[in-house]
Design a protein around this motif. Structure first.
Motif, PDB file in Angstrom:
ATOM      1  N   TYR A 137     -47.531 -31.731  18.506  1.00  0.00           N
ATOM      2  CA  TYR A 137     -47.173 -31.008  17.278  1.00  0.00           C
ATOM      3  C   TYR A 137     -47.490 -29.290  17.675  1.00  0.00           C
ATOM      4  O   TYR A 137     -46.673 -28.441  17.224  1.00  0.00           O
TER       5      TYR A 137
ATOM      6  N   LEU B 240     -38.806 -22.939   8.532  1.00  0.00           N
ATOM      7  CA  LEU B 240     -38.664 -24.222   7.790  1.00  0.00           C
ATOM      8  C   LEU B 240     -39.292 -25.377   8.597  1.00  0.00           C
ATOM      9  O   LEU B 240     -39.907 -26.206   8.184  1.00  0.00           O
ATOM     10  N   VAL B 241     -38.924 -25.483  10.111  1.00  0.00           N
ATOM     11  CA  VAL B 241     -39.282 -26.547  10.751  1.00  0.00           C
ATOM     12  C   VAL B 241     -41.005 -26.320  11.047  1.00  0.00           C
ATOM     13  O   VAL B 241     -41.570 -27.469  10.990  1.00  0.00           O
TER      14      VAL B 241
ATOM     15  N   GLU C 176     -43.056 -25.041   9.115  1.00  0.00           N
ATOM     16  CA  GLU C 176     -43.740 -25.417   7.844  1.00  0.00           C
ATOM     17  C   GLU C 176     -43.927 -27.158   7.787  1.00  0.00           C
ATOM     18  O   GLU C 176     -44.938 -27.545   7.569  1.00  0.00           O
ATOM     19  N   HIS C 177     -42.815 -27.840   8.291  1.00  0.00           N
ATOM     20  CA  HIS C 177     -43.005 -29.240   8.073  1.00  0.00           C
ATOM     21  C   HIS C 177     -43.746 -29.903   9.174  1.00  0.00           C
ATOM     22  O   HIS C 177     -44.578 -30.672   8.618  1.00  0.00           O
TER      23      HIS C 177
ATOM     24  N   GLU D 270     -47.369 -29.140   7.990  1.00  0.00           N
ATOM     25  CA  GLU D 270     -47.824 -30.339   6.984  1.00  0.00           C
ATOM     26  C   GLU D 270     -48.116 -31.575   7.727  1.00  0.00           C
ATOM     27  O   GLU D 270     -49.059 -32.365   7.554  1.00  0.00           O
ATOM     28  N   ILE D 271     -47.196 -31.859   8.875  1.00  0.00           N
ATOM     29  CA  ILE D 271     -47.548 -33.130   9.628  1.00  0.00           C
ATOM     30  C   ILE D 271     -48.960 -33.171  10.300  1.00  0.00           C
ATOM     31  O   ILE D 271     -49.473 -34.102  10.305  1.00  0.00           O
TER      32      ILE D 271
END
Length: 285
Positions: A131, A148-149, A151-152, A155-156
């Motif tokens: 990650y 955007l990618v 941010e996701h 979160e992961i």
């Protein structure tokens, strides 16, 4: 938000208490983390992951004798998706991600977490490395949609850090997060979360997980720290608070959807948990 910091030479950055849930990782180099609350330096090495859930003041430095510079003087404005260079970089590179939660839900999560979550086990670090490498690639070579990618992915990464922390501390902690390590208690919590408006009872939940009523009630309180019905009520009120903020649903509609046939009973439970009536809460929101 997420971003990177590439520091060169001897450096020290101070971070004020800000209430943010902060995760960061050492991409390269070594440094020290010094929490203002205890002042004991913690050595960090390349590949370490840290979570600071409570937004307390701290300092990052590669030289404990260097006078700290406020991070706000280095990053004058929120710079999402960028890498900031300091003194030419090259000494140490840090990736950082910042999170905020709605206050009521934040209390639900943060109340069961320590001031520092330090992921330093080699196996765990390898599990998170993919990650981090992907996020650093997006920061170094931004493309349309990169933020955007990122941010996701952030979160992961947060979820994975919490999962690893849970795996190591499951037998030592009390609270809903640690209780998820217990298969039967996790099944009961999942059932309450997925169907909060169902007329759950201790008996029905116990049957749902294949336990006797008394054994289930005892283990639930032992693992979660509160009784079954206290937990269910708290979860319902958090959902109600969210609905009051984000929808135009009436108090009666929300009460019915959460298993309360009587609006007055719902209002009483909400006030006891949240400290005000649903209408007062909605007006504040």
């Amino acid at each position: 938000m997420s971003g990177g910091l590439d520091a060169g030479g001897n450096w020290a950055f101070s971070f004020n208490a800000d209430g943010l849930f902060r995760c960061f990782s050492l991409v390269s180099g070594t440094c020290w983390l010094v929490m203002e609350s205890n002042g004991e330096p913690i050595a960090l090495r390349e590949g370490d992951f840290i979570a600071l859930p409570h937004g307390r003041a701290f300092t990052l430095t590669n030289d404990l004798s260097t006078t700290p510079v406020s991070i706000e003087s280095v990053i004058a404005a929120p710079l999402n998706g960028q890498i900031i260079s300091w003194q030419g970089g090259g000494s140490c590179q840090v990736f950082s991600a910042l999170f905020t939660f709605k206050k009521e839900f934040a209390d639900f999560l943060l109340g069961v977490l320590p001031s520092i979550v330090h992921i330093r086990d080699d196996h765990d670090r390898i599990a998170l490395q993919g990650y981090l490498e992907r996020m650093m690639s997006l920061l170094r070579n931004p493309q349309p949609g990169s933020i955007l990618v990122s941010e996701h992915l952030a979160e992961i990464l947060l979820i994975e850090i919490l999962r690893l922390h849970l795996a190591h501390e499951a037998g030592n902690g009390t609270g809903w997060l640690f209780a998820l390590a217990d298969k039967q208690i996790r099944t009961a919590i999942t059932a309450m979360h997925e169907r909060p408006g169902f007329r759950w009872s201790i008996q029905s939940l116990a049957e749902n997980v294949g336990m006797s009523r008394s054994a289930f009630a005892l283990r639930f309180k032992e693992k979660v720290g509160v009784s079954v019905m206290e937990y269910l009520t708290r979860w319902r009120m958090l959902l109600a608070a969210n609905r009051l903020e984000e929808s135009a649903d009436s108090v009666a509609t929300i009460a019915l959807s959460l298993g309360y046939e009587s609006e007055s009973a719902f209002v009483f439970a909400f006030k006891r948990e949240m400290g005000c009536t649903p209408r007062q809460y909605g007006h504040r929101a």
